[in-house]
Structure formats: C-alpha cells, structure tokens
Design a protein around this motif. Structure first.
Motif, PDB file in Angstrom:
ATOM      1  N   PRO A 126       5.980   1.534 -21.821  1.00  0.00           N
ATOM      2  CA  PRO A 126       7.103   2.430 -21.531  1.00  0.00           C
ATOM      3  C   PRO A 126       7.373   3.362 -22.717  1.00  0.00           C
ATOM      4  CG  PRO A 126       7.628   0.169 -20.929  1.00  0.00           C
ATOM      5  CD  PRO A 126       6.344   0.112 -21.683  1.00  0.00           C
ATOM      6  N   SER A 127       7.812   4.569 -22.416  1.00  0.00           N
ATOM      7  CA  SER A 127       8.086   5.533 -23.469  1.00  0.00           C
ATOM      8  C   SER A 127       9.330   5.149 -24.258  1.00  0.00           C
ATOM      9  CB  SER A 127       8.297   6.925 -22.857  1.00  0.00           C
ATOM     10  OG  SER A 127       9.490   6.941 -22.087  1.00  0.00           O
ATOM     11  N   ASN A 128       9.448   5.690 -25.455  1.00  0.00           N
ATOM     12  CA  ASN A 128      10.651   5.445 -26.264  1.00  0.00           C
ATOM     13  C   ASN A 128      11.895   5.924 -25.521  1.00  0.00           C
ATOM     14  OD1 ASN A 128       9.130   4.367 -28.346  1.00  0.00           O
ATOM     15  ND2 ASN A 128       8.899   6.333 -29.396  1.00  0.00           N
ATOM     16  N   GLU A 129      11.742   7.009 -24.774  1.00  0.00           N
ATOM     17  CA  GLU A 129      12.872   7.546 -24.006  1.00  0.00           C
ATOM     18  C   GLU A 129      13.327   6.538 -22.958  1.00  0.00           C
ATOM     19  OE1 GLU A 129      13.886  11.233 -20.907  1.00  0.00           O
ATOM     20  OE2 GLU A 129      11.857  10.941 -21.687  1.00  0.00           O
ATOM     21  N   THR A 130      12.359   5.901 -22.285  1.00  0.00           N
ATOM     22  CA  THR A 130      12.688   4.905 -21.267  1.00  0.00           C
ATOM     23  C   THR A 130      13.399   3.704 -21.885  1.00  0.00           C
ATOM     24  OG1 THR A 130      10.975   5.515 -19.683  1.00  0.00           O
ATOM     25  CG2 THR A 130      11.651   3.203 -19.701  1.00  0.00           C
ATOM     26  N   VAL A 131      12.854   3.188 -22.977  1.00  0.00           N
ATOM     27  CA  VAL A 131      13.455   2.025 -23.624  1.00  0.00           C
ATOM     28  C   VAL A 131      14.880   2.343 -24.064  1.00  0.00           C
ATOM     29  CG1 VAL A 131      13.298   0.438 -25.579  1.00  0.00           C
ATOM     30  CG2 VAL A 131      11.216   1.122 -24.354  1.00  0.00           C
ATOM     31  N   ALA A 132      15.066   3.516 -24.688  1.00  0.00           N
ATOM     32  CA  ALA A 132      16.393   3.894 -25.192  1.00  0.00           C
ATOM     33  C   ALA A 132      17.388   4.079 -24.058  1.00  0.00           C
ATOM     34  CB  ALA A 132      16.290   5.171 -26.016  1.00  0.00           C
ATOM     35  N   ALA A 133      16.953   4.698 -22.970  1.00  0.00           N
ATOM     36  CA  ALA A 133      17.854   4.954 -21.848  1.00  0.00           C
ATOM     37  C   ALA A 133      18.381   3.655 -21.250  1.00  0.00           C
ATOM     38  CB  ALA A 133      17.144   5.791 -20.789  1.00  0.00           C
ATOM     39  N   VAL A 134      17.487   2.677 -21.057  1.00  0.00           N
ATOM     40  CA  VAL A 134      17.897   1.420 -20.445  1.00  0.00           C
ATOM     41  C   VAL A 134      18.761   0.611 -21.413  1.00  0.00           C
ATOM     42  CG1 VAL A 134      17.079  -0.769 -19.477  1.00  0.00           C
ATOM     43  CG2 VAL A 134      15.909   1.372 -18.903  1.00  0.00           C
ATOM     44  N   ARG A 135      18.388   0.565 -22.673  1.00  0.00           N
ATOM     45  CA  ARG A 135      19.186  -0.185 -23.645  1.00  0.00           C
ATOM     46  C   ARG A 135      20.587   0.417 -23.784  1.00  0.00           C
ATOM     47  NH1 ARG A 135      15.786  -3.747 -26.826  1.00  0.00           N
ATOM     48  NH2 ARG A 135      17.534  -4.083 -28.249  1.00  0.00           N
ATOM     49  N   ASN A 136      20.649   1.737 -23.836  1.00  0.00           N
ATOM     50  CA  ASN A 136      21.958   2.400 -23.969  1.00  0.00           C
ATOM     51  C   ASN A 136      22.845   2.114 -22.762  1.00  0.00           C
ATOM     52  OD1 ASN A 136      21.248   3.456 -26.446  1.00  0.00           O
ATOM     53  ND2 ASN A 136      20.608   5.447 -25.622  1.00  0.00           N
ATOM     54  N   TRP A 137      22.266   2.103 -21.588  1.00  0.00           N
ATOM     55  CA  TRP A 137      23.041   1.785 -20.379  1.00  0.00           C
ATOM     56  C   TRP A 137      23.609   0.368 -20.469  1.00  0.00           C
ATOM     57  CZ3 TRP A 137      20.293  -1.208 -16.230  1.00  0.00           C
ATOM     58  CH2 TRP A 137      21.185  -1.640 -15.245  1.00  0.00           C
ATOM     59  N   LEU A 138      22.759  -0.584 -20.852  1.00  0.00           N
ATOM     60  CA  LEU A 138      23.209  -1.976 -20.910  1.00  0.00           C
ATOM     61  C   LEU A 138      24.290  -2.178 -21.968  1.00  0.00           C
ATOM     62  CD1 LEU A 138      19.728  -3.732 -20.549  1.00  0.00           C
ATOM     63  CD2 LEU A 138      21.505  -3.534 -18.799  1.00  0.00           C
ATOM     64  N   VAL A 178      26.900  -5.224 -22.493  1.00  0.00           N
ATOM     65  CA  VAL A 178      25.927  -6.245 -22.891  1.00  0.00           C
ATOM     66  C   VAL A 178      25.616  -6.033 -24.372  1.00  0.00           C
ATOM     67  CG1 VAL A 178      23.668  -7.256 -22.461  1.00  0.00           C
ATOM     68  CG2 VAL A 178      24.943  -6.218 -20.566  1.00  0.00           C
ATOM     69  N   ALA A 179      25.956  -6.985 -25.191  1.00  0.00           N
ATOM     70  CA  ALA A 179      25.774  -6.833 -26.628  1.00  0.00           C
ATOM     71  C   ALA A 179      24.313  -6.616 -26.983  1.00  0.00           C
ATOM     72  CB  ALA A 179      26.300  -8.068 -27.355  1.00  0.00           C
ATOM     73  N   GLU A 180      24.074  -5.727 -27.937  1.00  0.00           N
ATOM     74  CA  GLU A 180      22.710  -5.412 -28.379  1.00  0.00           C
ATOM     75  C   GLU A 180      21.958  -6.675 -28.778  1.00  0.00           C
ATOM     76  OE1 GLU A 180      19.481  -2.975 -29.316  1.00  0.00           O
ATOM     77  OE2 GLU A 180      21.421  -2.133 -28.733  1.00  0.00           O
ATOM     78  N   SER A 181      22.664  -7.619 -29.388  1.00  0.00           N
ATOM     79  CA  SER A 181      22.012  -8.837 -29.871  1.00  0.00           C
ATOM     80  C   SER A 181      21.499  -9.712 -28.739  1.00  0.00           C
ATOM     81  CB  SER A 181      22.995  -9.635 -30.732  1.00  0.00           C
ATOM     82  OG  SER A 181      24.154  -9.995 -29.972  1.00  0.00           O
ATOM     83  N   ARG A 182      21.971  -9.493 -27.521  1.00  0.00           N
ATOM     84  CA  ARG A 182      21.529 -10.301 -26.379  1.00  0.00           C
ATOM     85  C   ARG A 182      20.243  -9.770 -25.762  1.00  0.00           C
ATOM     86  NH1 ARG A 182      26.566 -10.168 -22.508  1.00  0.00           N
ATOM     87  NH2 ARG A 182      25.092 -11.263 -21.134  1.00  0.00           N
ATOM     88  N   LEU A 183      19.860  -8.558 -26.110  1.00  0.00           N
ATOM     89  CA  LEU A 183      18.725  -7.911 -25.466  1.00  0.00           C
ATOM     90  C   LEU A 183      17.423  -8.250 -26.189  1.00  0.00           C
ATOM     91  CD1 LEU A 183      20.228  -4.358 -24.798  1.00  0.00           C
ATOM     92  CD2 LEU A 183      20.188  -6.347 -23.272  1.00  0.00           C
ATOM     93  N   ALA A 184      16.417  -8.649 -25.432  1.00  0.00           N
ATOM     94  CA  ALA A 184      15.084  -8.907 -25.980  1.00  0.00           C
ATOM     95  C   ALA A 184      14.081  -8.073 -25.205  1.00  0.00           C
ATOM     96  CB  ALA A 184      14.734 -10.383 -25.875  1.00  0.00           C
ATOM     97  N   GLN A 185      13.087  -7.552 -25.930  1.00  0.00           N
ATOM     98  CA  GLN A 185      12.024  -6.792 -25.272  1.00  0.00           C
ATOM     99  C   GLN A 185      10.719  -7.549 -25.451  1.00  0.00           C
ATOM    100  OE1 GLN A 185      11.750  -2.682 -26.379  1.00  0.00           O
ATOM    101  NE2 GLN A 185      10.213  -2.204 -24.836  1.00  0.00           N
ATOM    102  N   THR A 186       9.968  -7.698 -24.377  1.00  0.00           N
ATOM    103  CA  THR A 186       8.737  -8.472 -24.445  1.00  0.00           C
ATOM    104  C   THR A 186       7.727  -7.789 -25.353  1.00  0.00           C
ATOM    105  OG1 THR A 186       7.969  -7.355 -22.446  1.00  0.00           O
ATOM    106  CG2 THR A 186       9.008  -9.501 -22.176  1.00  0.00           C
ATOM    107  N   LYS A 187       6.745  -8.577 -25.801  1.00  0.00           N
ATOM    108  CA  LYS A 187       5.763  -8.095 -26.769  1.00  0.00           C
ATOM    109  C   LYS A 187       5.002  -6.877 -26.258  1.00  0.00           C
ATOM    110  CE  LYS A 187       1.806  -9.672 -29.501  1.00  0.00           C
ATOM    111  NZ  LYS A 187       0.896 -10.807 -29.804  1.00  0.00           N
ATOM    112  N   ASN A 188       4.686  -6.874 -24.960  1.00  0.00           N
ATOM    113  CA  ASN A 188       3.966  -5.729 -24.418  1.00  0.00           C
ATOM    114  C   ASN A 188       4.898  -4.585 -24.032  1.00  0.00           C
ATOM    115  OD1 ASN A 188       5.188  -6.718 -22.072  1.00  0.00           O
ATOM    116  ND2 ASN A 188       3.413  -6.261 -20.788  1.00  0.00           N
ATOM    117  N   GLN A 189       6.187  -4.719 -24.362  1.00  0.00           N
ATOM    118  CA  GLN A 189       7.205  -3.695 -24.171  1.00  0.00           C
ATOM    119  C   GLN A 189       7.525  -3.425 -22.711  1.00  0.00           C
ATOM    120  OE1 GLN A 189       6.631  -0.214 -26.870  1.00  0.00           O
ATOM    121  NE2 GLN A 189       4.743  -1.245 -27.481  1.00  0.00           N
TER     122      GLN A 189
END
Length: 646
Positions: free
Chosen positions: A93-105, A110-121
């Motif tokens: 996934p692109s950096n834009e995609t990752v940032a968009a979803v994380r920012n929404w959550l 949803v606290a940033e510390s609760r979010l994990a991204q898998t190794k293959n992103q």
C-alpha cells in the motif's frame, strides 16, 4: 462469481449510497447468506473483536505487465527478475493509503498506540470492543453458526467507511464475509497403477516403448542428451508432495534396474514444511512420490532434487480435514504470503488451510513456517483439484502469488488433471461435471494464467517412437481400473491471457468444438452452453504420461497420469536452465510467453481427445489445443530457443 454465489454474494457500493446524515458510505454488503450459515444472535457491545483493515495495494493493475516485461522474449527486460523485496515494495500500500486510514482511525478515537501494521504492510490491526467497532463502521455484528461443521463466526450484513478513505480500503474484518468451506475433497493425486510383478523389461530397448515407458524411452522421445557431470549447486529441481511419501528402497530398485549410473541411496534434499517427514517404509510408499523421483532423476542427475514435503501427518493424511491446497508451501517460500491480502482474504484460510501449531496428538507444535526456504528455479507439482471446489477469491489470491514467484524467476508447472474435460467422478456429480452433469469442470490451480500446465500423451499400441505420440484416452479397464484422459479446457474464473489469445483464437477458428458454449461465468450454462468460450485455456504443453515404469512398495508397476508428464517436462526445463547457467545466464521464470511465441520448439500432437461429461471432449489439432497444449518437448529445439535469449 456465479459458481460461488451460494457461498457469498458481495456488492461494493458506489458513493451515491452515502447516508444523508453521515459522510460514511456502504463499502461492502452481503445480499444473501450461505444456506449452511445460521444467524443466531446479536453480538453484545462488551465482546472483544480484532478489527483488521485490508489496505488497497499499489500497482496490482500493472502486475500482468510487470510479469510480461521479464517473461516475454521480445521485451528488452527479459530475464531481469525482481528480488523478493522489490516485489513486496511494489505491491505494498502507498504511504498515502496508510496515512489516510491511520488518520481516520485516530480521528475516530482509536489511540495511535493501539494500531499495528503487518510486516508486509498489507493491513492495519487493532483490538476493540464490539460496540466501538460497530460505531466506527456504522454496522451491527451478529453471531453465525455453520449448521454442518459447527464453526462459529462474527459478521455483519453491511458496513460503512468514510467516503474519503474508501479508495484506500480493500475490505474490513469482521466484515460481511463468512468463513468459506470448499464443497469438494482436498486436491490430491489419484493413482492409476497396475502391478506387473518382477520386471523383465530391457532397460535400454526402444522396441517396447508402446508397452512400457522407461527412462531410455523418455530420452529418445524428447531427444534428451546425457547430462554433464559438472552441475551448478544452485539449480536443484523442486518437487512438491502432499500426503504421499517416497521410499528409498523403491528408488534404489528403480536405479538398479533402469539407471545403474545413479548411485544407490541417491535421494532428494529435504525441504520439509510444517512438520512433514520423509521417506517412509517401503510398505507405506506412495505411488506419486516414487513416480516423481523415478522420472526426474534419470533426466536431471547429477543435478539434485529438492523435496518440498508439506504438512504434518494429521493434515497431510486427512485425519484433520482441510480442503485448501498449496498455501503452506507458498508461505514457506515467501514469508510475505503468510499475511498477504488480496480479494478479501488476508493470510491463509482458517477453515480451508492447516492451522499451526497443531495441538492434536503428534501434531506439529511449531509456528506456521514463513519464508524459510528459497524457491528453486523450477517447481513441479503433480497434484490438483477443480475450480468449483474452492472459493474464487482463494484461488485468485494464490494465483497472484504464482505471478510474484514468476517475477522472481521461478517456473511453476502443474499436472493438468486426469479426467479430461470433467473433474474426478463424484467431485460435484456422479461424473464429475457441473450443472446437471453436462457442463465441463475446469481444474485448479491449472486455470491460473501464471503457471504452466502439462497434459498427457502416450504411444498407442504398436506405435514406435518414430510414429509419434497421441493424447491419452484410456477407458475404464484399458488398462487401469479407472478412466484416464488428459485434463484440459477453459477457466470459469480467468479470461484468456494475451500470450495465448492468438493460439486460442486459431483453435476456435480452424477447429471449432461441436458444443454450445457460454461467454463468461456470469452467463454460466446459458443457452445450453457447456464450456466458457472466453476462459483461459489449458494445458499449455504435454509429455508422456502412460504405461510408466515404476517401483512402488517394492513391486514393479505401470503408472499413468499427467502427474507423470509434469516431472518429465519440469526436468527438461531444469536441464535447460543448467545449460544457461553454464554460459553465464540465469533461470527462465514464467515459461508461457516464450513457449507460445515458439510453438515449433515442441512436437505437435494431432491425434486424440479428452472425453468427459457425456462427450468426446475437445480434440487435438495442429497448433495449440485444450488437450495437449502446444505439444511435447523437443529438447534440442527448446534448448536453442532458451539459450538464444538473454
């Protein structure tokens, strides 16, 4: 896909479905519930759920172009294969995609510390209460129970995401998908052997090749020269096995009788996956494993063979029932595949694939093996099933992985099946056909456009090597207890790929089959159609697969099947790669684009058919056909083609 509509029907909603009071839009909706699943009750708000958000991957629309760029001989980048990291990074996934979803959550609480991204992103994961997840996704969760297996699951009938992040999300779990189970048996090889007692075959004679195919017959049929004594340490032939095991004594008996130049005790290098073990006692030896090695060693020796034996005995034997196929091997040769997301599936299926640690008695207690082996340049697979046996998305996710391996330079060859245009009898109907028992049943994973399929040929009685081969057509009792003909046909999932489009078009134009057809799976069976005119055709090539000399369980037998054809063709490709390495070149990767550009490098098969479903099946013809593909190998011609490529 129509064939799997009884399992799950999904609808991605357009942005026009947004609720007037919210910026959320329906992302997925299940319009029907599979009959075997029963909704039991609402999920309580305090229950814990693991929310997994599959992120939209980059460049998937370019994947075929990337593969052709390194696989097509007319490309200036032919043979410039990618590294595993390059593959992973390209499709991440692109950096834009990752940032968009994380920012929404995070914005939704949803606290940033609760979010994990898998190794293959590929996905973002976090734990939540059901109440929080329902609020986030504007949905309601329910408990469901599989009325047949008792399996329980949590799912929604639809869910919503903010419109501005919808393009960045592939799917969400728990979502609308219920765990899917296959409708048929596991993909396995079916033995077609007949015992002959002690061998009295002259190992060097070519006069009886119509009765018994020996290593000498194979070498003569395909003009295979003796192998060089100097071989590369990095060009071992890979052979896949599942639930079938070789016995060293059987290999020794074969070497002693047919190839005395191969030392006693010669055996494959182990690459055991998830608790697999081999060899076994002679009395427990499988006809398939013995056959694969006894066909491959005479062609490749002194090259080595690597055995990818998969899964612990509980799963491999069927003691624990699973209907999926091949995923644990793919996990072991590509660590990213363990969590790879595609077509709504992330990682292996918990209901279709083995689950490790296996806590059953004597089960493999380790973790699922991910990325522990480097794939060999060639992998031969003599097992398969039918498209209808497994969910379409399961097959498509796996097919993507074959593409990724091709990008990295691995050639994967599959046996095309032994039931002509049908599946195994009893697989979907008494005769193994679809619909009312008249619609042809394409095979899996053969219909994936990124693998090379090998059909079966034979020397008919009283025919010599000079007379040439024909497609296998063995009725019940002649000579085996079950019927056997070369698997071939057209996919109900994948369209005709560009590299074979002209060959398929020529077949339809000049040798049009005398059967009604449908066009695309959405019109499955319409107007009496019994095959998909727009589907990927297979097999791609063929090799001898009947009356094969073999020692199994200490006895001399004759064996048949496209499971014999595949190690023959795979071994020839491995020998050609060996010659390329000797002159400073590399592996061949995905073979089909070059093979379809050079049909003259194969022996065209123009006699025989592949009956099934109450028909004579398709017929062989000059050029490509859905019985023998482009034909059988001509070693000198294939070597010339591939040696002249970069």
């Amino acid at each position: 896909m129509r064939l799997f509509s009884t399992l799950c029907s999904l609808a991605l909603a357009a942005s026009s479905l947004a609720l007037p009071t919210s910026d959320h839009v329906v992302h997925e909706r299940r319009t029907t519930t599979p009959a075997r699943w029963q909704k039991t009750r609402r999920v309580t708000g305090t229950e814990h759920v693991l929310v997994r958000i599959g992120l939209t991957q980059s460049n998937l629309e370019n994947a075929y172009e990337y593969l052709m760029n390194v696989s097509d001989s007319v490309s200036p980048n032919y043979g410039k294969f990618w590294t595993a990291d390059e593959v992973a990074n390209t499709f991440a996934p692109s950096n834009e995609t990752v940032a968009a979803v994380r920012n929404w959550l995070v914005g939704a609480g949803v606290a940033e510390s609760r979010l994990a991204q898998t190794k293959n992103q590929g996905w973002i994961v976090f734990g939540a209460s059901a109440k929080e997840a329902e609020s986030l996704l504007h949905t309601k969760y329910y408990h469901y129970t599989d009325k047949i297996s008792g399996t329980k699951a949590i799912a929604a009938e639809e869910y919503r995401v903010p419109q501005h992040v919808q393009q960045h999300i592939d799917f969400v779990k728990p979502g609308v998908l219920l765990p899917l189970t296959s409708k048929g048996p596991s993909a396995k090889h079916t033995s077609k052997s007949r015992p002959l007692g002690k061998t009295s075959v002259n190992a060097s004679s070519l006069a009886t090749c119509d009765e018994v195919i020996t290593p000498a017959c194979v070498a003569a049929l395909y003009k295979i020269p003796h192998a060089s004594a100097n071989v590369s340490a990095n060009n071992s032939l890979g052979i896949f096995e599942e639930g079938d095991y070789y016995a060293q004594e059987d290999l020794n008996l074969f070497f002693r009788n047919f190839t005395p130049y191969i030392p006693q005790g010669t055996h494959p290098k182990p690459a055991f996956i998830d608790g697999a073990e081999a060899p076994v006692n002679t009395s427990d030896a499988g006809a398939e494993s013995d056959l694969d090695f006894q066909l491959a060693y005479p062609i490749v020796y002194p090259q080595t063979i690597t055995l990818y034996q998969t899964d612990d005995l509980n799963y491999a034997s069927g003691e624990i029932e699973t209907d999926g196929f091949f995923n644990t091997f793919l996990d072991a040769v590509d660590g990213s595949y363990c969590t790879y997301c595609a077509y709504g599936e992330c990682g292996d299926s918990p209901t279709l694939d083995p689950v490790y640690p296996d806590n059953y008695t004597d089960g493999y207690k380790g973790q699922l093996m991910c990325g522990v082996y480097k794939p060999t340049n060639v992998v031969s697979v003599s097992y398969g099933g039918q498209e209808y046996d497994l969910p379409a998305y399961y097959q498509q996710r796996q097919c993507n992985e074959f593409l990724k391996l091709g990008l990295q330079g691995t050639s994967i060859l599959f046996a095309s099946g032994d039931d002509g245009v049908a599946g195994p009898p009893g697989d979907d109907s008494d005769n193994g056909c679809l619909g009312n028992g008249t619609i042809f049943s394409p095979a899996f994973p053969n219909s994936c456009p990124y693998v090379t399929n090998v059909g079966a040929t034979k020397l008919y009685p009283n025919h010599t090597i000079a007379d040439g081969e024909s497609a296998v057509v063995d009725p019940i009792g002649h000579p085996y207890s079950i019927a056997f003909s070369s698997g071939g046909g057209f996919s109900n999932i994948y369209p005709i790929p560009d590299y074979q489009a002209s060959a398929v078009a020529e077949y339809f134009t000049k040798h049009n089959p005398p059967y009604p057809y449908y066009e695309g799976n959405a019109s499955f069976g319409q107007n009496g159609g019994i095959y998909n005119r727009l589907g990927r055709g297979y097999p791609d090539v063929a090799a001898n697969g009947d009356n094969i000399a073999e020692f199994n369980a200490g006895e001399f037998i004759l064996e048949g099947g496209t499971s014999a054809s595949t190690p023959i063709f795979s071994s020839i490709i491995n020998r050609i790669i060996e010659r390329r390495i000797a002159v400073g070149k590399g592996p061949l990767g995905f073979l089909n684009p070059v093979l379809y550009r050079h049909p003259g490098a194969l022996n065209d098969i123009t006699n025989g058919s592949n009956p099934g479903c109450g028909t004579e099946g398709f017929y062989t013809a000059p050029g490509w056909d859905p019985v023998s593909g482009l034909g059988t190998p001509n070693f000198p011609k294939l070597l010339d083609v591939f040696l002249n490529l970069p």
